[in-house]
Design a protein around this motif. Sequence first.
Motif, PDB file in Angstrom:
ATOM      1  N   GLY A 126      82.829  39.473 -20.822  1.00 42.13           N
ATOM      2  CA  GLY A 126      83.179  38.057 -20.944  1.00 42.13           C
ATOM      3  C   GLY A 126      83.720  37.484 -19.649  1.00 42.13           C
ATOM      4  N   ALA A 127      84.537  38.265 -18.943  1.00 41.66           N
ATOM      5  CA  ALA A 127      85.071  37.798 -17.656  1.00 41.66           C
ATOM      6  C   ALA A 127      83.953  37.668 -16.637  1.00 41.66           C
ATOM      7  CB  ALA A 127      86.144  38.756 -17.145  1.00 41.66           C
ATOM      8  N   ALA A 128      83.035  38.631 -16.610  1.00 36.38           N
ATOM      9  CA  ALA A 128      81.898  38.554 -15.687  1.00 36.38           C
ATOM     10  C   ALA A 128      81.079  37.306 -15.983  1.00 36.38           C
ATOM     11  CB  ALA A 128      81.037  39.812 -15.804  1.00 36.38           C
ATOM     12  N   TYR A 129      80.802  37.066 -17.253  1.00 35.96           N
ATOM     13  CA  TYR A 129      80.009  35.895 -17.643  1.00 35.96           C
ATOM     14  C   TYR A 129      80.729  34.599 -17.255  1.00 35.96           C
ATOM     15  CZ  TYR A 129      77.836  32.346 -20.524  1.00 35.96           C
ATOM     16  OH  TYR A 129      77.223  31.190 -20.946  1.00 35.96           O
ATOM     17  N   TRP A 130      81.986  34.462 -17.629  1.00 36.46           N
ATOM     18  CA  TRP A 130      82.724  33.222 -17.429  1.00 36.46           C
ATOM     19  C   TRP A 130      82.888  32.903 -15.939  1.00 36.46           C
ATOM     20  CZ3 TRP A 130      83.794  28.967 -19.807  1.00 36.46           C
ATOM     21  CH2 TRP A 130      84.749  28.103 -19.276  1.00 36.46           C
ATOM     22  N   LEU A 148      82.427  46.605 -11.539  1.00 34.90           N
ATOM     23  CA  LEU A 148      83.660  46.025 -11.012  1.00 34.90           C
ATOM     24  C   LEU A 148      84.885  46.273 -11.891  1.00 34.90           C
ATOM     25  CD1 LEU A 148      82.300  42.629  -9.644  1.00 34.90           C
ATOM     26  CD2 LEU A 148      82.587  44.807  -8.446  1.00 34.90           C
ATOM     27  N   GLY A 149      84.672  46.847 -13.078  1.00 38.08           N
ATOM     28  CA  GLY A 149      85.795  47.159 -13.951  1.00 38.08           C
ATOM     29  C   GLY A 149      86.420  45.940 -14.610  1.00 38.08           C
ATOM     30  N   ARG A 208      97.421  36.075 -11.026  1.00 35.48           N
ATOM     31  CA  ARG A 208      96.010  36.039 -11.416  1.00 35.48           C
ATOM     32  C   ARG A 208      95.530  37.447 -11.725  1.00 35.48           C
ATOM     33  NH1 ARG A 208      92.723  33.270  -7.020  1.00 35.48           N
ATOM     34  NH2 ARG A 208      91.091  33.906  -8.427  1.00 35.48           N
ATOM     35  N   LYS A 209      94.654  37.562 -12.689  1.00 34.22           N
ATOM     36  CA  LYS A 209      94.164  38.867 -13.107  1.00 34.22           C
ATOM     37  C   LYS A 209      93.148  39.433 -12.126  1.00 34.22           C
ATOM     38  CE  LYS A 209      92.619  41.215 -17.248  1.00 34.22           C
ATOM     39  NZ  LYS A 209      92.334  41.094 -18.658  1.00 34.22           N
ATOM     40  N   TYR A 210      92.291  38.554 -11.562  1.00 35.25           N
ATOM     41  CA  TYR A 210      91.230  38.997 -10.660  1.00 35.25           C
ATOM     42  C   TYR A 210      91.356  38.303  -9.313  1.00 35.25           C
ATOM     43  CZ  TYR A 210      89.283  40.385 -15.158  1.00 35.25           C
ATOM     44  OH  TYR A 210      89.098  40.928 -16.398  1.00 35.25           O
ATOM     45  N   SER A 211      91.126  39.049  -8.255  1.00 38.30           N
ATOM     46  CA  SER A 211      91.208  38.477  -6.906  1.00 38.30           C
ATOM     47  C   SER A 211      89.960  37.653  -6.604  1.00 38.30           C
ATOM     48  CB  SER A 211      91.338  39.601  -5.877  1.00 38.30           C
ATOM     49  OG  SER A 211      90.123  40.325  -5.779  1.00 38.30           O
TER      50      SER A 211
END
Length: 125
Positions: A36-40, A31-32, A4-7
């Motif tokens: 799009g990742a933050a939104y999703w 958070l770096g 997984r990319k993010y914990s």
Amino acid sequence: MPARKYSDTLLDRAAAMRDEGHSYTAISQRLGISYGAAYWHCLRLGADSPRAQRSREHAPGPRVVSRGNHQVRRFTDDEDRRLLAMELDGETVSAIARALGRKPNSITGRLMTLARREARRELKG
């Protein structure tokens, strides 16, 4: 299966920041992660800015808008009804997407959006 990319810890922090009212831009920068990742992930986790409760049910404007190099069709009330009915009938996201002529990730995102709207209605009582 790839890692997984993010914990979970990072995603929980992003959701907490969104619930505190931080913008997706602020979350992504702190958070770096990408915007799009933050939104999703905030959408997926049900995290919402306190200010979002004042948002409109349906965005005004054209039914088709341009995003980058592609066209995006907004969901109609009829599509929302069909989508919810099919989900209640136990249809898969892929089957719903085929029936509505949409991509599966679009259906998943729409289901999350509709769930958030329903939760807001319940809070208003």
